[in-house]
Design a protein around this motif. Structure first.
Motif, PDB file in Angstrom:
ATOM      1  N   ILE A  16     -39.082 -36.427 -80.193  1.00 43.74           N
ATOM      2  CA  ILE A  16     -38.159 -37.541 -80.367  1.00 43.74           C
ATOM      3  C   ILE A  16     -38.543 -38.663 -79.412  1.00 43.74           C
ATOM      4  N   PHE A  17     -38.772 -39.843 -79.963  1.00 50.10           N
ATOM      5  CA  PHE A  17     -38.953 -41.044 -79.140  1.00 50.10           C
ATOM      6  C   PHE A  17     -37.647 -41.822 -79.203  1.00 50.10           C
ATOM      7  N   THR A  18     -37.026 -42.065 -78.055  1.00 50.87           N
ATOM      8  CA  THR A  18     -35.752 -42.767 -78.036  1.00 50.87           C
ATOM      9  C   THR A  18     -35.836 -44.008 -77.164  1.00 50.87           C
ATOM     10  N   PHE A  67     -47.676 -31.613 -82.848  1.00 48.21           N
ATOM     11  CA  PHE A  67     -46.288 -31.967 -83.117  1.00 48.21           C
ATOM     12  C   PHE A  67     -46.047 -31.950 -84.622  1.00 48.21           C
ATOM     13  N   HIS A  68     -45.056 -31.167 -85.035  1.00 50.95           N
ATOM     14  CA  HIS A  68     -44.842 -30.915 -86.455  1.00 50.95           C
ATOM     15  C   HIS A  68     -43.843 -31.870 -87.097  1.00 50.95           C
ATOM     16  N   TYR A  69     -42.977 -32.477 -86.296  1.00 48.38           N
ATOM     17  CA  TYR A  69     -41.985 -33.404 -86.837  1.00 48.38           C
ATOM     18  C   TYR A  69     -41.657 -34.415 -85.750  1.00 48.38           C
ATOM     19  N   ILE A  70     -41.714 -35.719 -86.093  1.00 49.13           N
ATOM     20  CA  ILE A  70     -41.519 -36.774 -85.102  1.00 49.13           C
ATOM     21  C   ILE A  70     -40.415 -37.719 -85.566  1.00 49.13           C
ATOM     22  N   ILE A  71     -39.477 -37.974 -84.663  1.00 50.33           N
ATOM     23  CA  ILE A  71     -38.342 -38.859 -84.916  1.00 50.33           C
ATOM     24  C   ILE A  71     -38.406 -40.041 -83.953  1.00 50.33           C
ATOM     25  N   ALA A  72     -38.134 -41.239 -84.468  1.00 49.84           N
ATOM     26  CA  ALA A  72     -37.998 -42.420 -83.620  1.00 49.84           C
ATOM     27  C   ALA A  72     -36.561 -42.910 -83.708  1.00 49.84           C
ATOM     28  N   ALA A  73     -35.890 -43.047 -82.567  1.00 47.25           N
ATOM     29  CA  ALA A  73     -34.510 -43.515 -82.527  1.00 47.25           C
ATOM     30  C   ALA A  73     -34.466 -44.901 -81.894  1.00 47.25           C
ATOM     31  N   ASP A  74     -33.999 -45.877 -82.657  1.00 45.03           N
ATOM     32  CA  ASP A  74     -33.845 -47.249 -82.177  1.00 45.03           C
ATOM     33  C   ASP A  74     -35.152 -47.751 -81.541  1.00 45.03           C
ATOM     34  N   SER A  75     -35.089 -48.246 -80.287  1.00 47.92           N
ATOM     35  CA  SER A  75     -36.302 -48.798 -79.673  1.00 47.92           C
ATOM     36  C   SER A  75     -37.304 -47.717 -79.298  1.00 47.92           C
ATOM     37  N   GLY A  76     -36.970 -46.468 -79.583  1.00 49.22           N
ATOM     38  CA  GLY A  76     -37.984 -45.421 -79.500  1.00 49.22           C
ATOM     39  C   GLY A  76     -39.112 -45.699 -80.481  1.00 49.22           C
ATOM     40  N   LEU A  77     -38.841 -46.554 -81.457  1.00 49.60           N
ATOM     41  CA  LEU A  77     -39.896 -46.958 -82.400  1.00 49.60           C
ATOM     42  C   LEU A  77     -40.991 -47.735 -81.675  1.00 49.60           C
ATOM     43  N   ASP A  78     -40.607 -48.574 -80.705  1.00 55.21           N
ATOM     44  CA  ASP A  78     -41.597 -49.286 -79.886  1.00 55.21           C
ATOM     45  C   ASP A  78     -42.415 -48.289 -79.067  1.00 55.21           C
ATOM     46  N   THR A  79     -41.734 -47.300 -78.508  1.00 53.82           N
ATOM     47  CA  THR A  79     -42.420 -46.289 -77.698  1.00 53.82           C
ATOM     48  C   THR A  79     -43.349 -45.450 -78.553  1.00 53.82           C
ATOM     49  N   PHE A  80     -42.881 -45.062 -79.742  1.00 54.90           N
ATOM     50  CA  PHE A  80     -43.742 -44.312 -80.654  1.00 54.90           C
ATOM     51  C   PHE A  80     -45.017 -45.091 -80.947  1.00 54.90           C
ATOM     52  N   GLU A  81     -44.892 -46.374 -81.220  1.00 52.81           N
ATOM     53  CA  GLU A  81     -46.056 -47.197 -81.552  1.00 52.81           C
ATOM     54  C   GLU A  81     -47.063 -47.198 -80.399  1.00 52.81           C
ATOM     55  N   THR A 119     -29.646 -41.508 -79.263  1.00 49.98           N
ATOM     56  CA  THR A 119     -30.319 -40.313 -78.738  1.00 49.98           C
ATOM     57  C   THR A 119     -29.611 -39.050 -79.215  1.00 49.98           C
ATOM     58  N   GLU A 120     -28.281 -39.047 -79.149  1.00 50.92           N
ATOM     59  CA  GLU A 120     -27.533 -37.887 -79.622  1.00 50.92           C
ATOM     60  C   GLU A 120     -27.762 -37.645 -81.111  1.00 50.92           C
ATOM     61  N   LEU A 121     -27.765 -38.714 -81.894  1.00 50.53           N
ATOM     62  CA  LEU A 121     -27.997 -38.577 -83.332  1.00 50.53           C
ATOM     63  C   LEU A 121     -29.389 -38.016 -83.609  1.00 50.53           C
ATOM     64  N   ALA A 122     -30.367 -38.446 -82.817  1.00 51.05           N
ATOM     65  CA  ALA A 122     -31.738 -37.941 -82.991  1.00 51.05           C
ATOM     66  C   ALA A 122     -31.821 -36.462 -82.634  1.00 51.05           C
ATOM     67  N   LEU A 123     -31.120 -36.061 -81.588  1.00 49.74           N
ATOM     68  CA  LEU A 123     -31.104 -34.646 -81.205  1.00 49.74           C
ATOM     69  C   LEU A 123     -30.430 -33.801 -82.289  1.00 49.74           C
ATOM     70  N   MET A 124     -29.361 -34.310 -82.873  1.00 46.64           N
ATOM     71  CA  MET A 124     -28.691 -33.599 -83.965  1.00 46.64           C
ATOM     72  C   MET A 124     -29.623 -33.456 -85.166  1.00 46.64           C
ATOM     73  N   LYS A 125     -30.350 -34.531 -85.467  1.00 42.59           N
ATOM     74  CA  LYS A 125     -31.303 -34.488 -86.573  1.00 42.59           C
ATOM     75  C   LYS A 125     -32.394 -33.460 -86.293  1.00 42.59           C
ATOM     76  N   ALA A 126     -32.882 -33.423 -85.072  1.00 43.40           N
ATOM     77  CA  ALA A 126     -33.922 -32.458 -84.697  1.00 43.40           C
ATOM     78  C   ALA A 126     -33.440 -31.029 -84.899  1.00 43.40           C
ATOM     79  N   HIS A 127     -32.192 -30.759 -84.550  1.00 43.37           N
ATOM     80  CA  HIS A 127     -31.657 -29.413 -84.714  1.00 43.37           C
ATOM     81  C   HIS A 127     -31.451 -29.072 -86.187  1.00 43.37           C
ATOM     82  N   GLU A 128     -31.184 -30.077 -87.015  1.00 40.42           N
ATOM     83  CA  GLU A 128     -31.133 -29.841 -88.462  1.00 40.42           C
ATOM     84  C   GLU A 128     -32.491 -29.374 -88.967  1.00 40.42           C
ATOM     85  N   VAL A 129     -33.533 -30.006 -88.470  1.00 41.65           N
ATOM     86  CA  VAL A 129     -34.897 -29.660 -88.884  1.00 41.65           C
ATOM     87  C   VAL A 129     -35.236 -28.233 -88.463  1.00 41.65           C
TER      88      VAL A 129
END
Length: 229
Positions: free
Chosen positions: A5-7, A26-40, A90-100
């Protein structure tokens, strides 16, 4: 299964955790908000060593600095939400990760990148997620690697230098209302605690372990802990 997760918030320069990223898939990658800048930034840095593929984008996207990235990754599955909400991105991204992880039969490790510095309430909010059932296992902040150590589990810290500092906090007490982490190779041994919070600040490897190139070992005997290294 490694979920990344990039947040938002401050993140370390990609090079800081090069050993960590170069040694893992890494098998699954999530970008949350400005974590998209960090992912890039991380994606560009590791494109030849360990290419990173973005699988999901979420958040209110109000903090993204490079707005062109939203268009660039428009074909990536996403869930944009209102700024007016009770959960942080960040919390929403963590919840999504646990869904995965529910779809995986493997051992799952969730790694959070970013969320350093900035507002203290946001920082404390991330710290508190480690006491919830949707926490990360590893947090790579702007300055440190923070590892969740659950009761009954052990970790080893290898190749430590004398100047490197290790801190320990108790985030959940054991069944007897006490927390105890057993250590091998630290200069000071943390005592049993009946309170959550920091129980060892700026500890270090002892000279015997250093000279023999032995790892520092930590075991959560009672309760859950965070190890800052």
């Amino acid at each position: 299964m490694n979920i990344l997760i990039f947040t938002g918030g401050e993140a370390a320069a990609p090079k800081k955790f090069s050993d960590f990223f170069s040694q893992r898939k890494f098998h699954y990658i999530i970008a949350a908000d400005s974590g998209l800048d960090t992912f890039e930034a991380y994606s560009f840095f590791y494109k030849k060593i360990n290419p990173l593929k973005l699988n999901f984008i979420l958040g209110d996207m109000d903090s993204v600095k490079n707005r062109k990235l939203i268009k660039k990754y428009k074909d990536v599955p996403h869930e944009f939400c209102s700024h007016d909400k009770d959960f942080s991105d960040t919390e929403l991204a963590l919840m999504k990760a646990h869904e995965v992880t529910k779809k995986s039969t493997e051992e799952n490790i969730i790694i959070l990148v970013g969320a350093g510095g900035g507002r203290i309430d946001h920082l404390l909010g991330v710290w508190e997620t480690f006491s919830k059932d949707f926490s990360a296992d590893i947090w790579l902040s702007n300055e440190q690697k923070i590892t969740k150590l659950s009761e009954g589990k052990s970790i080893e810290l290898c190749d430590l230098k004398l100047e490197e500092r290790i801190s320990i906090s108790c985030i959940k007490l054991g069944s007897e209302g006490k927390g105890l982490v057993l250590t091998e190779g630290l200069e000071w041994t943390p005592a049993e605690t009946e309170k959550t919070g920091l129980i060892s600040l700026s500890n270090r490897i002892n000279r015997n372990h250093l000279e023999k190139n032995l790892p520092v070992k930590l075991t959560a005997s009672k309760g859950d802990f965070l190890i800052y290294s």
